[in-house]
Design a protein around this motif. Structure first.
Motif, PDB file in Angstrom:
ATOM      1  N   GLU A  95       0.834  -1.194   0.000  1.00 21.29           N
ATOM      2  CA  GLU A  95       0.000   0.000   0.000  1.00 21.29           C
ATOM      3  C   GLU A  95       0.870   1.246   0.000  1.00 21.29           C
ATOM      4  OE1 GLU A  95      -2.638  -0.195   3.280  1.00 21.29           O
ATOM      5  OE2 GLU A  95      -3.723  -1.950   2.562  1.00 21.29           O
ATOM      6  N   ASP A  96       0.336   2.303  -0.611  1.00 18.11           N
ATOM      7  CA  ASP A  96       1.110   3.529  -0.739  1.00 18.11           C
ATOM      8  C   ASP A  96       1.245   4.279   0.577  1.00 18.11           C
ATOM      9  OD1 ASP A  96       1.370   2.999  -3.393  1.00 18.11           O
ATOM     10  OD2 ASP A  96      -0.325   4.237  -4.002  1.00 18.11           O
ATOM     11  N   SER A  97       0.295   4.122   1.471  1.00 14.46           N
ATOM     12  CA  SER A  97       0.307   4.895   2.708  1.00 14.46           C
ATOM     13  C   SER A  97       0.065   3.979   3.904  1.00 14.46           C
ATOM     14  CB  SER A  97      -0.768   5.991   2.670  1.00 14.46           C
ATOM     15  OG  SER A  97      -2.061   5.406   2.520  1.00 14.46           O
ATOM     16  N   TYR A  98       0.471   4.477   5.057  1.00 18.37           N
ATOM     17  CA  TYR A  98       0.311   3.730   6.311  1.00 18.37           C
ATOM     18  C   TYR A  98      -0.542   4.566   7.255  1.00 18.37           C
ATOM     19  CZ  TYR A  98       1.538   2.446  11.126  1.00 18.37           C
ATOM     20  OH  TYR A  98       1.483   2.131  12.456  1.00 18.37           O
ATOM     21  N   GLU A  99      -1.581   3.956   7.780  1.00 17.11           N
ATOM     22  CA  GLU A  99      -2.468   4.618   8.724  1.00 17.11           C
ATOM     23  C   GLU A  99      -2.388   3.908  10.064  1.00 17.11           C
ATOM     24  OE1 GLU A  99      -4.044   7.346   8.265  1.00 17.11           O
ATOM     25  OE2 GLU A  99      -3.652   7.562   6.093  1.00 17.11           O
ATOM     26  N   GLN A 136      10.467  12.677   6.803  1.00 19.40           N
ATOM     27  CA  GLN A 136       9.181  13.114   6.264  1.00 19.40           C
ATOM     28  C   GLN A 136       9.279  14.477   5.600  1.00 19.40           C
ATOM     29  OE1 GLN A 136       6.541  12.829   9.617  1.00 19.40           O
ATOM     30  NE2 GLN A 136       6.455  10.593   9.554  1.00 19.40           N
ATOM     31  N   THR A 176       8.544   8.317  -5.875  1.00 17.96           N
ATOM     32  CA  THR A 176       7.238   8.464  -5.214  1.00 17.96           C
ATOM     33  C   THR A 176       6.151   8.771  -6.230  1.00 17.96           C
ATOM     34  OG1 THR A 176       8.329   9.252  -3.198  1.00 17.96           O
ATOM     35  CG2 THR A 176       5.979   9.719  -3.433  1.00 17.96           C
ATOM     36  N   THR A 233       8.546   2.988  -2.169  1.00 17.09           N
ATOM     37  CA  THR A 233       7.688   2.291  -1.200  1.00 17.09           C
ATOM     38  C   THR A 233       8.519   1.441  -0.254  1.00 17.09           C
ATOM     39  OG1 THR A 233       5.922   2.219  -2.859  1.00 17.09           O
ATOM     40  CG2 THR A 233       5.717   0.734  -0.986  1.00 17.09           C
ATOM     41  N   ASP A 271      10.100   3.788   2.207  1.00 17.81           N
ATOM     42  CA  ASP A 271       9.069   4.218   3.158  1.00 17.81           C
ATOM     43  C   ASP A 271       8.724   3.103   4.136  1.00 17.81           C
ATOM     44  OD1 ASP A 271       8.930   6.691   2.009  1.00 17.81           O
ATOM     45  OD2 ASP A 271       7.223   6.214   0.716  1.00 17.81           O
ATOM     46  N   SER A 272       8.659   1.873   3.630  1.00 16.01           N
ATOM     47  CA  SER A 272       8.332   0.746   4.509  1.00 16.01           C
ATOM     48  C   SER A 272       9.408   0.553   5.566  1.00 16.01           C
ATOM     49  CB  SER A 272       8.168  -0.534   3.672  1.00 16.01           C
ATOM     50  OG  SER A 272       7.104  -0.395   2.756  1.00 16.01           O
ATOM     51  N   ASP A 287       9.713   4.903   7.352  1.00 17.78           N
ATOM     52  CA  ASP A 287       8.489   5.562   7.823  1.00 17.78           C
ATOM     53  C   ASP A 287       7.530   4.590   8.499  1.00 17.78           C
ATOM     54  OD1 ASP A 287       6.961   7.920   8.080  1.00 17.78           O
ATOM     55  OD2 ASP A 287       5.672   7.293   6.437  1.00 17.78           O
ATOM     56  N   ILE A 288       7.415   3.377   7.948  1.00 13.40           N
ATOM     57  CA  ILE A 288       6.438   2.431   8.505  1.00 13.40           C
ATOM     58  C   ILE A 288       7.061   1.578   9.596  1.00 13.40           C
ATOM     59  CG2 ILE A 288       4.936   0.486   7.955  1.00 13.40           C
ATOM     60  CD1 ILE A 288       4.554   1.621   5.194  1.00 13.40           C
TER      61      ILE A 288
END
Length: 829
Positions: A44-48, A511, A555, A765, A768-769, A772-773
């Motif tokens: 997934e592109d984003s993490y919530e 970020q 991105t 990604t 980011d994983s 960021d994730i």
């Protein structure tokens, strides 16, 4: 984490792949469109973070308040360059870390002082001091103080419970999401594999689209008769076809005129015969009536008047027109017959055929050049197909995929160890939170027992067992607070210093891309390279290739070629430069002279035929004479009216031969009208309408024929003077259309290879994983929430101890008490 390593390996992989060049200007052709096949990735592109994200934001606000300074770019640069001297630059670190240092110092002070305070407090109470004496002084505001202490302790317990809840939530969040690490890593590895595995196929797909382009061009070349010949025909058609149509209409008029004249001449002959017969029949009736009027019955006075009237009207029984006086049409018919000796319609069809043969002529004239163009396009296709073989992708892919597999095996091998250590961490967090929970439980049990067991009428020495137990629970909670608060604060300080710095230095800078900006500092990682990424990939350190630009482009899912500026290694524009070939195709069309000759719209025989028609005399016929003669009634009197009048007059006569004769002649007149008048009237009407039409068609015949010949000559001159120019223009347009397909294709190839092939979204990604994730979302954010909640609960233990000690005095059973009267009894309430 492996995706981070994969990012840098992918940079090296694509270093020898493809290149970009400036696309030539070309027209857009809606009939030839190409679609690049989409690639769907798993990650997934984003993490919530879900509802817990609100708590993380609260911690971020607290950290920003404690540490409001901007990212220390200068310090990081000096550290990376190994130029940082702590003895000289320590003040910069202190300035940046002043908020965290201050909070950590307060925490250390808490860690040091709380055990000491607890020790001295215990010794003091053992000496019956510090509230250790089991004697309660009598106070007027005792009831208010007891309630105040109870409510304050209850509120503090609530705040402590909120902090404990934060700790439980943070620990659960970290444990739950760390279990997703394997799935996250697998999805990133799968996406990287898909990127690598599909890249050669994407390049082949792009180059294979040449087949579609060539098929379209071949189809148009095979259809040159319609496309080029037809366009030339359509350019000439508005000036040529109307002229031919006018001649065709004139030929039809000649035929119709001749037919009309022959028909009128024939009808006139019939009319003359019919008129003569009608005159004879009327003469016989007239004679018979005259003879009948000599009957002696007409001498009778009553019948004499009737007979005189009939006798005076006998002169009207005669024809009104003498058709034999009409001029003959034999000369005009003979002239029209001579005109029709020439097959003008056939000559016109020859003109149409000559003009309509233009597309076939174009096809035959361009046969050789089209064969040459097809050979050229086939050779271009072979060169384009060989381009994919020149791109060194497969060897690089096999090595990189092997590395990805090894890295993934490594993660699978050591991920259970990470999960095992996380279990120990989770157990430790659970113990810490349970310790705080136990303290809160003691305080809550003390409040519950003390409040429910308190007897307003009992004196301090006579308090009940439940009330006394509540006081004991409060003091147990105080003891546990002193015993464990320093340990809890130690955990808070350690996690705060680590988590706060990682959040500010890594997560926040990642970020807002400050971290990339530091890494992109010229001559930072290598003093000989202005841009480290350019030097590492191309050995061209002056090429403007930065980490921030690569990350931003990936991105946005741009292609590796444009992202990594791979035109510095492999310039695909040179390999897709077929301008020389295209120029030769264009020259072939320009040099091909398509001569369209012998397009004769109407030959001299046809023109002479038109002039003969103009001088045939059909326009000089006295049409008015014919129309005047045929517009009258055939007889001077209407025979039906005359017969009816005879019947009426006969009815007024007495019976006899005269009456019978009048009746018989009236019937004869009706018969004559039916047999002679009605057919004659139809013939006269036919002649009238025909002559009227001929008069309209042939009026100004000379001018009409002259105009037809003029427009015909104009169209012929237009063909002679402009057909070469129009043929050249349309040939250029046709060549531009064929070349436009390939220019459009080559432009699409450049765009596809530079912007769509090997779209590097999985690289961004994966990064980011990893940061960021995994690092920030799975580890740092829960860690910061944990120390935030644990620290909040630990800090609130200090006022809780104070209020618990004060409140326990009102619940525990005293050994002695002040002597008091009834008026002071309420002081214990």
């Amino acid at each position: 984490m492996a995706p981070v390593l994969g990012f840098f390996l992918l940079l090296g992989l694509c270093g020898d792949t493809v290149s970009e060049g400036s696309p030539p200007s070309t027209n857009s052709f809606d009939r030839l469109e190409f679609e690049f096949p989409p690639t769907n990735y798993e990650t997934e592109d984003s993490y919530e973070a879900g509802p817990t994200g609100i708590l993380f934001q609260m911690v971020h606000i607290f950290l920003h308040t404690v540490q409001p300074h901007a990212f220390p770019e200068d310090i990081i640069r000096k550290i990376l360059q190994k130029k940082f001297d702590f003895s000289k630059d320590y003040d910069k670190i202190i300035y940046y870390e002043i908020g965290i240092i201050t909070c950590a110092a307060l925490g250390l002070l808490f860690i040091i002082l709380m055990p000491l305070v607890g020790f001295f407090f215990s010794v003091c109470r053992c000496c019956n001091k510090c509230g250790g004496e089991m004697h309660q002084r009598q106070k007027k505001n005792g009831t208010y103080l007891r309630k105040y202490f109870a409510v304050s302790l209850l509120v503090i317990c609530i705040f402590i419970s909120i902090g404990i809840t934060y700790g439980f939530v943070a620990s659960h969040h970290m444990r739950t999401h760390l279990r997703k690490t394997q799935k996250l890593a697998e999805s990133n590895f799968n996406d990287l594999r898909m990127l690598l595995n599909t890249t050669p196929g994407q390049i082949d797909y792009v180059l294979d689209q040449y087949t579609i382009t060539k098929a379209k061009a071949f189809s148009d070349l095979d259809n040159v008769k319609l496309l080029l010949g037809g366009s030339i025909y359509e350019k000439l058609r508005p000036r040529v076809v109307p002229a031919l149509d006018n001649v065709k209409a004139m030929a039809e008029a000649i035929r119709e005129t001749e037919e009309a004249l022959v028909m009128v001449n024939s009808v006139l002959m019939d009319m003359k015969q019919s008129s003569a017969q009608l005159s004879a029949n009327l003469s016989d009736v007239q004679k018979d009536l005259a003879l009948s009027l000599k009957d002696p019955a007409c001498q009778v006075p009553s019948a004499a008047t009737t007979c005189d009237h009939i006798n005076s009207s006998l002169s009207y029984l005669d024809v009104s027109v003498d058709f034999s006086q009409l001029p003959p049409l034999d000369k005009q018919i003979a002239n029209m017959s001579d005109v029709l000796q020439t097959n003008l319609s056939g000559l016109i069809q020859e003109g149409y055929r000559s003009f309509n043969d233009i597309p076939e002529t174009v096809e035959s004239k361009t046969m050789n050049v089209i064969s040459d163009i097809k050979r050229t396009l086939n050779s271009i296709g072979s060169e384009i197909t060989n381009i994919s073989k020149k791109i060194p992708v497969q060897d690089k892919l096999s090595n990189f995929i092997h590395y990805i597999n090894n890295t993934e095996d490594y993660i699978h091998r050591y991920l259970p160890t990470l999960e095992e250590y996380d279990s120990y961490r989770w157990l430790g967090c659970l113990v810490v939170c349970c310790l705080l929970t136990l303290i809160v439980i003691f305080f809550c049990l003390g409040l519950l027992c003390g409040t429910l067991g308190y007897d307003r009428k009992a004196t301090p020495t006579r308090r009940g067992c439940v009330s006394n137990t509540g006081g004991i629970f409060l003091m147990v909670g105080v003891g546990f607070s002193f015993l464990f608060c320093w340990l809890l604060m130690t955990i808070v300080v350690l996690t705060f210093v680590i988590g706060g710095n990682v959040e500010k230095l890594v997560c926040e800078s990642y970020q807002n891309k400050k971290l990339f900006q530091v890494l992109d500092t010229p001559y930072l990682l290598n003093e000989n390279w202005k841009y480290y990424l350019s030097g590492m990939m191309f050995d061209k350190p002056d090429v403007n290739l930065t980490f921030e630009q690569v990350y931003s482009d990936c991105t946005e899912n741009k292609g590796i070629y444009a992202t990594l500026r791979l035109e510095n290694i492999y310039n695909i524009s040179k390999h897709l430069n077929f301008q020389e070939r295209m120029g030769s195709i264009n020259s072939s069309f320009e040099n091909t002279v398509i001569r369209i000759e012998n397009v004769v719209l109407l030959d001299e025989a046809g023109r002479k035929n038109l002039m003969d028609f103009s001088s045939s005399g059909v326009d000089r016929i006295d049409y008015n004479t014919f129309m005047n003669a045929t517009s009258k009634h055939p007889t001077k009197v209407n025979l039906l009216s005359f017969a009816a009048d005879l019947d009426i007059k006969a009815n007024h006569l007495p019976q006899g031969d005269l009456k019978q004769s009048l009746k018989r002649n009236a019937q004869t007149l009706r018969t004559i009208h039916r047999i002679r008048i009605i057919p004659l009237e139809k013939s006269m009407s036919t002649v009238y309408q025909t002559m009227r039409g001929l008069q309209y068609k042939n009026s100004g015949l000379g001018v009409k024929v002259a105009n037809v010949i003029f427009f015909l000559n104009t169209a012929q001159d237009f063909l002679k003077n402009h057909i070469s120019m129009i043929t050249a223009e349309e040939s250029k347009k046709f060549a531009a259309m064929i070349l436009g397909y390939f220019e459009h294709y080559l432009q699409w190839v450049r765009i596809a290879i530079t912007e769509q092939v090997a779209a590097c979204k999985p690289v961004a990604t994966a990064l980011d994983s990893a940061i960021d994730i995994f690092l920030c979302g799975y580890v740092v954010d829960p860690m910061n929430l944990f120390w935030f909640g644990l620290g909040k609960a630990t800090v609130f233990l200090l006022p809780a101890i104070i209020f618990a000690v004060k409140l326990a005095k009102y619940y525990r059973r005293m050994d002695s008490e002040d002597v008091y009267d009834d008026d002071m009894k309420n002081g214990w309430l």
